[in-house]
Write an enzyme that holds these catalytic residues in place. Sequence first.
Site, PDB file in Angstrom:
ATOM      1  CG  LEU A  65      -2.964 -16.871   2.673  1.00 41.09           C
ATOM      2  CD1 LEU A  65      -3.358 -17.141   4.115  1.00 41.09           C
ATOM      3  CD2 LEU A  65      -3.050 -18.162   1.865  1.00 41.09           C
ATOM      4  N   GLY A  91      -6.435  -8.757   0.756  1.00 38.70           N
ATOM      5  CA  GLY A  91      -7.027  -7.580   0.126  1.00 38.70           C
ATOM      6  C   GLY A  91      -8.412  -7.884  -0.415  1.00 38.70           C
ATOM      7  CB  VAL A  92      -9.735 -10.643  -2.511  1.00 34.52           C
ATOM      8  CG1 VAL A  92     -11.101 -11.145  -2.942  1.00 34.52           C
ATOM      9  CG2 VAL A  92      -8.889 -10.278  -3.731  1.00 34.52           C
ATOM     10  CG  ASP A 151      -4.183  -5.555  -1.213  1.00 33.51           C
ATOM     11  OD1 ASP A 151      -4.786  -6.330  -1.978  1.00 33.51           O
ATOM     12  OD2 ASP A 151      -3.229  -5.901  -0.504  1.00 33.51           O
ATOM     13  CG  ASP A 174       5.855 -10.793   8.898  1.00 36.44           C
ATOM     14  OD1 ASP A 174       6.171 -12.001   8.927  1.00 36.44           O
ATOM     15  OD2 ASP A 174       5.193 -10.271   7.967  1.00 36.44           O
ATOM     16  CE  LYS A 183      -2.363 -33.480   7.205  1.00 33.30           C
ATOM     17  NZ  LYS A 183      -2.736 -34.477   8.246  1.00 33.30           N
ATOM     18  CB  CYS A 212       0.492   5.782 -19.547  1.00 32.36           C
ATOM     19  SG  CYS A 212       1.428   7.080 -18.725  1.00 32.36           S
ATOM     20  CG  MET A 272      -1.098   8.592 -26.323  1.00 29.00           C
ATOM     21  SD  MET A 272      -1.549  10.113 -25.466  1.00 29.00           S
ATOM     22  CE  MET A 272       0.070  10.850 -25.248  1.00 29.00           C
ATOM     23  NE  ARG A 284      10.126  11.177 -13.492  1.00 30.37           N
ATOM     24  CZ  ARG A 284      10.194   9.954 -12.970  1.00 30.37           C
ATOM     25  NH1 ARG A 284      10.560   8.933 -13.711  1.00 30.37           N
ATOM     26  NH2 ARG A 284       9.910   9.756 -11.707  1.00 30.37           N
ATOM     27  CG  HIS A 289      -2.316   5.271 -15.789  1.00 28.01           C
ATOM     28  ND1 HIS A 289      -1.606   4.124 -15.995  1.00 28.01           N
ATOM     29  CD2 HIS A 289      -1.425   6.279 -15.844  1.00 28.01           C
ATOM     30  CE1 HIS A 289      -0.326   4.419 -16.169  1.00 28.01           C
ATOM     31  NE2 HIS A 289      -0.189   5.730 -16.079  1.00 28.01           N
ATOM     32  CD  GLU A 344      -4.609   1.925 -15.968  1.00 28.80           C
ATOM     33  OE1 GLU A 344      -5.145   2.569 -16.894  1.00 28.80           O
ATOM     34  OE2 GLU A 344      -3.370   1.948 -15.748  1.00 28.80           O
TER      35      GLU A 344
END
Length: 542
Positions: free
Chosen positions: A14, A17-18, A70, A147, A186, A380, A383, A463, A513, A515
């Site tokens: 849902l 995390g945000v 997250d 859960d 609902k 990665c 490259m 690796r 990385h 990012e």
Amino acid sequence: MKFIFVTGGVVSSLGKGVLTSSLGALLRARGHKVTAVKIDPYINIDAGTMRPYEHGEVFVTAGGSETDLDVGNYERFLDMDTPEGSQITTGQVYQEVIRKERAGEYLSQTVQVIPHVTDEIKRRIRESANRAGADICIIEVGGTVGDIESLPFLEAIRTMRFDEGYENVAYVHLTLAPSVTSGEIKTKPTQHSVAALRSVGITPDFVVVRSSDPLGEDMRKKISLFTSVDPDGVFSSHNLEHIYEVPLTLEDQGLGKAVERRLKLEKVQPNLWFWQDAVKKLKNPSSSVKIGFVGKYVALADAYQSILEGLRHAGIANDARVDVAWISAEELEEVGAENTLLAGLDGILIGPGFGNRGVEGKIKAARYAREQKVPYFGICLGMQVAVIDYARLGGLEGANSTEFDAYSPHKVIDLMPEQLEQQDMGGTMRLGDWPMQIKAGTRMASIYGLPNGGLVKERHRHRYEVNPKYVAALEGAGLVVSAVTPGMRGRGAGLVEAIEIADHPFFVGLQAHPEFKSRPMRPSPPFKAFIEASLEFAKARG
Ligand code: GLN
């Protein structure tokens, strides 16, 4: 220290995390030092060995932890490096409890879920909050209430209100209000889900309801009545165009103020200027670019979340919309496929990957970008494939990575000798922040604003390395090695960290990385430069 626990109900995915990140952003905008922790009730120790197309990307922290995606949202929304321990799993908790039991630390006691496991959970939460030096710690409990595996965690967080005091602990519950065919919203699933939470002894202070459209006043009242949560404790998290709008809508509805009141925080006017500006730019960009993203899990954006975010940040910085065209690496393998699949792009990005599926397609895409002079950004594996293509161009026929062809006559990408002694899966990975020494005068140097070169840290998760035995040959053929791992000896010293091609509008590959360090307010330099080059390329092409 204040603790805010975020649980979820009805269904998974849902956007807990945000929500956690957005709440953090609202508190940070009020000057608080905020950190966030992700609880994942699975038995894996971390996310390192999990499949990205099932769980989304593996996010790598500065310290080298392989965490849930997250945690990446926390870092981006809170503009912080999360300390180690930002993800807590059942596996970690039990491993520690069993270690203590063997070490005799519980001598004469029967070791049980309550209190031993729950105490260990609480210890980890506190430790992680302290490590971050935060005054507010938001803890997201993964999974949905009900859960089996999340029960010990819910029991632990329930008792924290008594340990820490009422004013220092709040509970936020995220639910779903689906619309049925008539368009009616609902509330029943929300009622049931709050009831399930109350049955384990937790009464939420706030309920945030996901829905397609904003919740009307009547809906809020109804939910409040059935869940016994104050009407001004019910918030609507409806569908929005951009996730960066989430903090703003929640603030508009008064979530920040409500948390201030509930946790007895000083009332502060939040500074949300950045988010407002970013949303404005995202909604009305001056231009746009089309980036081809070549990958294996092209069907699932979550598998590449941080890269997509990096592109978004670079778009905001360049006041441009970045449209991503997904290109399947496997489809690219067909003869001539590049001429249709890669035509009309303003830039080509090849992201990380493991295993040989689609790898020849990726090598082909790198070659296409090199020959057609389309801006290219390799991350990665992106490259590594560019290096393989360049080696083949330079006459090293059959050049490959040992990962894909153990019998290649030219293993230009290979394991390093010291790695071969390692047994453990993952033990051979280079993980987390590693420095790279950028060479003066290269494009990398200008990307990072270091004309004379210098040291930059980026996160790693790989690796294989460019085989040092082939570096001279590659350079001889014209490939520029623009950054190497600094140091004289040990794992990493002198290894290739980045490559580029000089006579090209933009051809850059990084072993790292970048990012993972990109933030909405501080875009990653190579992402920003890539989008800038792609915009220029688009303009030049008309
Ligand atoms: N499979 C390659 C390696 O292990 C690349 C990894 C990656 O792209 N993250 O080196």
